[in-house]
Motif scaffolding. Structure first.
Motif, short mmCIF file in Angstrom:
data_model
loop_
_atom_site.label_atom_id
_atom_site.label_comp_id
_atom_site.label_asym_id
_atom_site.label_seq_id
_atom_site.Cartn_x
_atom_site.Cartn_y
_atom_site.Cartn_z
N ALA A 44 -11.57 -4.54 4.42
CA ALA A 44 -12.31 -4.09 5.76
C ALA A 44 -12.46 -2.35 5.37
CB ALA A 44 -11.17 -4.14 6.79
N GLY A 45 -13.12 -1.93 4.41
CA GLY A 45 -13.32 -0.71 4.09
C GLY A 45 -12.25 0.22 3.45
N CYS A 46 -11.09 -0.52 3.23
CA CYS A 46 -10.02 0.38 2.98
C CYS A 46 -9.79 -0.17 1.16
CB CYS A 46 -8.72 0.12 3.59
SG CYS A 46 -9.20 0.68 5.21
N TRP A 47 -9.18 0.83 0.36
CA TRP A 47 -8.96 0.33 -0.87
C TRP A 47 -7.34 -0.07 -0.61
CZ3 TRP A 47 -10.91 -0.75 -5.15
CH2 TRP A 47 -12.32 -0.24 -5.67
N LEU A 48 -7.30 -1.36 -1.29
CA LEU A 48 -5.56 -1.68 -1.43
C LEU A 48 -5.35 -1.79 -2.77
CD1 LEU A 48 -6.24 -2.56 1.55
CD2 LEU A 48 -5.27 -4.73 1.24
N TYR A 49 -4.00 -1.45 -3.29
CA TYR A 49 -3.27 -1.57 -4.48
C TYR A 49 -2.34 -2.42 -4.72
CZ TYR A 49 -6.45 2.53 -4.61
OH TYR A 49 -7.51 3.42 -4.49
N GLY A 50 -2.26 -2.93 -6.01
CA GLY A 50 -1.37 -4.00 -6.18
C GLY A 50 -1.20 -3.90 -7.85
N VAL A 51 -0.09 -4.67 -8.19
CA VAL A 51 0.26 -4.90 -9.63
C VAL A 51 0.22 -6.45 -9.93
CG1 VAL A 51 2.18 -4.58 -11.34
CG2 VAL A 51 1.77 -2.95 -9.44
N LEU A 52 -0.34 -6.59 -11.19
CA LEU A 52 -0.49 -8.23 -11.60
C LEU A 52 0.70 -8.10 -12.80
CD1 LEU A 52 -4.11 -8.80 -11.99
CD2 LEU A 52 -2.58 -10.34 -10.87
N SER A 53 1.35 -9.12 -12.53
CA SER A 53 2.33 -9.63 -13.74
C SER A 53 1.88 -10.77 -14.24
CB SER A 53 3.68 -9.75 -13.17
OG SER A 53 4.13 -8.17 -12.67
N LEU A 54 1.45 -10.57 -15.63
CA LEU A 54 0.89 -11.58 -16.52
C LEU A 54 1.47 -12.18 -17.64
CD1 LEU A 54 -2.66 -10.07 -16.34
CD2 LEU A 54 -1.74 -11.76 -14.72
N VAL B 99 1.53 -13.23 -11.23
CA VAL B 99 1.77 -13.04 -9.98
C VAL B 99 1.28 -11.86 -9.59
CG1 VAL B 99 3.86 -12.24 -8.75
CG2 VAL B 99 4.29 -14.18 -10.35
N LEU B 100 0.76 -11.54 -8.34
CA LEU B 100 0.33 -10.48 -7.70
C LEU B 100 1.24 -9.80 -6.39
CD1 LEU B 100 -1.97 -8.17 -7.37
CD2 LEU B 100 -3.16 -9.99 -5.77
N ARG B 101 1.61 -8.61 -6.80
CA ARG B 101 2.25 -8.06 -5.78
C ARG B 101 1.45 -7.06 -5.23
NH1 ARG B 101 5.73 -4.25 -7.93
NH2 ARG B 101 5.55 -4.62 -10.28
N PHE B 102 1.29 -6.58 -3.94
CA PHE B 102 0.34 -5.58 -3.40
C PHE B 102 0.69 -5.10 -1.98
CE2 PHE B 102 -0.77 -9.14 -0.93
CZ PHE B 102 -1.59 -8.85 0.35
N ASP B 103 0.05 -3.96 -1.62
CA ASP B 103 0.51 -3.40 -0.24
C ASP B 103 -0.59 -3.54 0.78
OD1 ASP B 103 2.78 -2.12 -1.66
OD2 ASP B 103 1.64 -0.21 -2.15
N TYR B 104 -0.07 -4.13 1.85
CA TYR B 104 -1.00 -4.26 2.85
C TYR B 104 -1.75 -2.75 3.43
CZ TYR B 104 1.49 -8.16 4.59
OH TYR B 104 2.27 -9.36 4.74
N ARG B 105 -2.90 -2.85 4.01
CA ARG B 105 -3.48 -1.58 4.54
C ARG B 105 -2.38 -0.82 5.32
NH1 ARG B 105 -8.08 -3.93 7.98
NH2 ARG B 105 -6.62 -5.76 7.98
N GLY B 106 -2.21 0.60 5.05
CA GLY B 106 -1.13 1.33 5.91
C GLY B 106 0.25 1.29 5.19
N MET B 107 0.41 0.54 3.92
CA MET B 107 1.65 0.61 3.63
C MET B 107 1.55 1.05 1.84
SD MET B 107 3.97 -0.16 5.40
CE MET B 107 5.19 -0.02 4.30
N GLY B 108 2.69 1.52 1.33
CA GLY B 108 2.92 2.11 -0.02
C GLY B 108 1.58 2.92 -0.43
N ASP B 109 0.81 2.56 -1.41
CA ASP B 109 -0.53 3.17 -2.01
C ASP B 109 -1.78 2.95 -1.21
OD1 ASP B 109 1.11 4.65 -3.76
OD2 ASP B 109 1.20 2.96 -5.05
N SER B 110 -1.79 1.93 -0.38
CA SER B 110 -2.93 1.38 0.18
C SER B 110 -3.39 2.21 1.25
CB SER B 110 -2.76 -0.26 0.61
OG SER B 110 -2.55 -0.99 -0.49
N GLU B 111 -4.76 2.48 1.81
CA GLU B 111 -5.32 3.21 2.49
C GLU B 111 -5.25 2.13 3.92
OE1 GLU B 111 -8.89 5.24 -0.13
OE2 GLU B 111 -9.49 3.80 1.18
N GLY B 112 -5.74 2.94 5.11
CA GLY B 112 -5.57 2.41 6.29
C GLY B 112 -4.47 2.63 7.23
N ASP B 113 -4.61 1.91 8.35
CA ASP B 113 -3.50 2.33 9.41
C ASP B 113 -2.65 1.22 9.25
OD1 ASP B 113 -5.03 4.27 10.63
OD2 ASP B 113 -6.23 2.98 11.69
N LEU B 114 -1.28 1.41 9.63
CA LEU B 114 -0.31 0.53 9.45
C LEU B 114 -0.51 -0.53 10.62
CD1 LEU B 114 2.68 0.00 8.49
CD2 LEU B 114 3.47 1.36 10.37
#
Length: 288
Positions: free
Chosen positions: A13-23, A65-80
């Motif tokens: 939705a127009g925001c960058w979300l960030y996460g970590v892949l464990s492979l 496994v993928l763990r990531f931050d929602y919009r507005g949390m951690g490193d991700s953009e957007g509103d909480l």
């Protein structure tokens, strides 16, 4: 631990979300992946680093496994946002998982507390989701919380030597205790009174979270592992809910497994509790 980890970024939705892949070091030709859904307000590391440790453990056993931050949390953009408003985030994360790990054929959603609730609301919308691991699902209502508190706190309190010492020393205020008890009792019975309203009045009341969770979960056709903590009122509230007829019907059958860690708190704060949860998760993933 022979695994690979790398950061990922994707749009929602127009925001960058960030996460970590464990492979896994050697990816299988086809893989069932796990998306760790984060409860709020917290980010992808998790309480006591639980999500990080779990992702690495599962990856070491061949599960991406993928763990990531929602919009507005951690490193991700957007509103909480509230956990009930993260469907676009979950869909975007699963899309990114399939792009980043082409061997992925299906995913399991793993969530604690309101992340488990979010998974139950979302999973039936996405055919790629074939399983869920749900820990201490958040099904909070004012009356449900009051019933759980009355049933478990007050009963335990009666056998607490500290209470009787307080009474013997004259430091117990019976009037205040009675007011508290009456207040909780009123809240505990309020839901039953509301449900007995005639049709028009009942329909005017917004659908409560437990009912939305039940409707979503009833439409899910995959496998589920429920894990609850014995020393947690959130878990007790959900267990009381799950004892009802409609929930029993939705949770029966071979596709549903249940585990209970008797002494664990809400976030499984001890290493032995977190390790047990990881073992249950890994074993369950291998059973179907």
């Amino acid at each position: 631990m022979n695994i690979e980890e790398r950061g990922v970024g994707f749009h929602c939705a127009g925001c960058w979300l960030y996460g970590v892949l464990s492979l896994p070091a050697a990816m299988p030709a086809s893989a069932r992946g796990v998306v760790l859904v984060v409860g709020g307000p917290q980010y992808r590391v998790g309480s006591h680093r639980q999500f990080t440790l779990l992702a690495r453990e599962l990856a070491s056993q061949g599960v991406p496994v993928l763990r990531f931050d929602y919009r507005g949390m951690g490193d991700s953009e957007g509103d909480l946002r509230d956990f009930s408003d993260v469907e676009p985030d979950l869909r975007a994360a699963i899309d990114a998982f399939f792009l980043e790990v082409p061997s992925t054929t299906e995913v399991v959603l793993w969530g604690l507390c309101d992340a488990a609730s979010a998974a139950m609301l979302y999973a039936h919308h996405d055919q790629r989701v074939t399983g869920m691991v749900l820990l201490n699902p958040w099904a909070r209502t004012e009356e449900g919380a009051a019933r759980a508190y009355l049933r478990h706190y007050y009963l335990t309190r009666l056998f607490d030597p500290g209470l009787w010492k307080k009474i013997a020393a004259g430091r117990f205020n019976p009037a205040a205790a009675l007011r508290s008890f009456r207040g909780l009792l009123g809240k505990a019975t309020r839901g039953a009174a509301a449900s007995s309203q005639p049709g028009a009045a009942a329909q005017a009341v917004a659908q409560p979270l437990p009912q939305r969770m039940l409707e979503g979960y009833s439409r899910f056709r995959g496998h589920t592992l429920f894990i609850t903590s014995g020393a947690d009122l959130t878990a007790r509230e959900f267990e009381a809910l799950a004892s009802g007829r409609d929930w029993r019907r939705a949770m029966r059958g071979k596709r549903v497994a249940r585990e209970r860690l008797r002494d664990a708190d809400h976030t499984f704060s001890r290493i032995e509790w977190r390790n047990q949860v990881a073992r249950w998760t890994a074993d369950w993933l291998q059973r179907w």
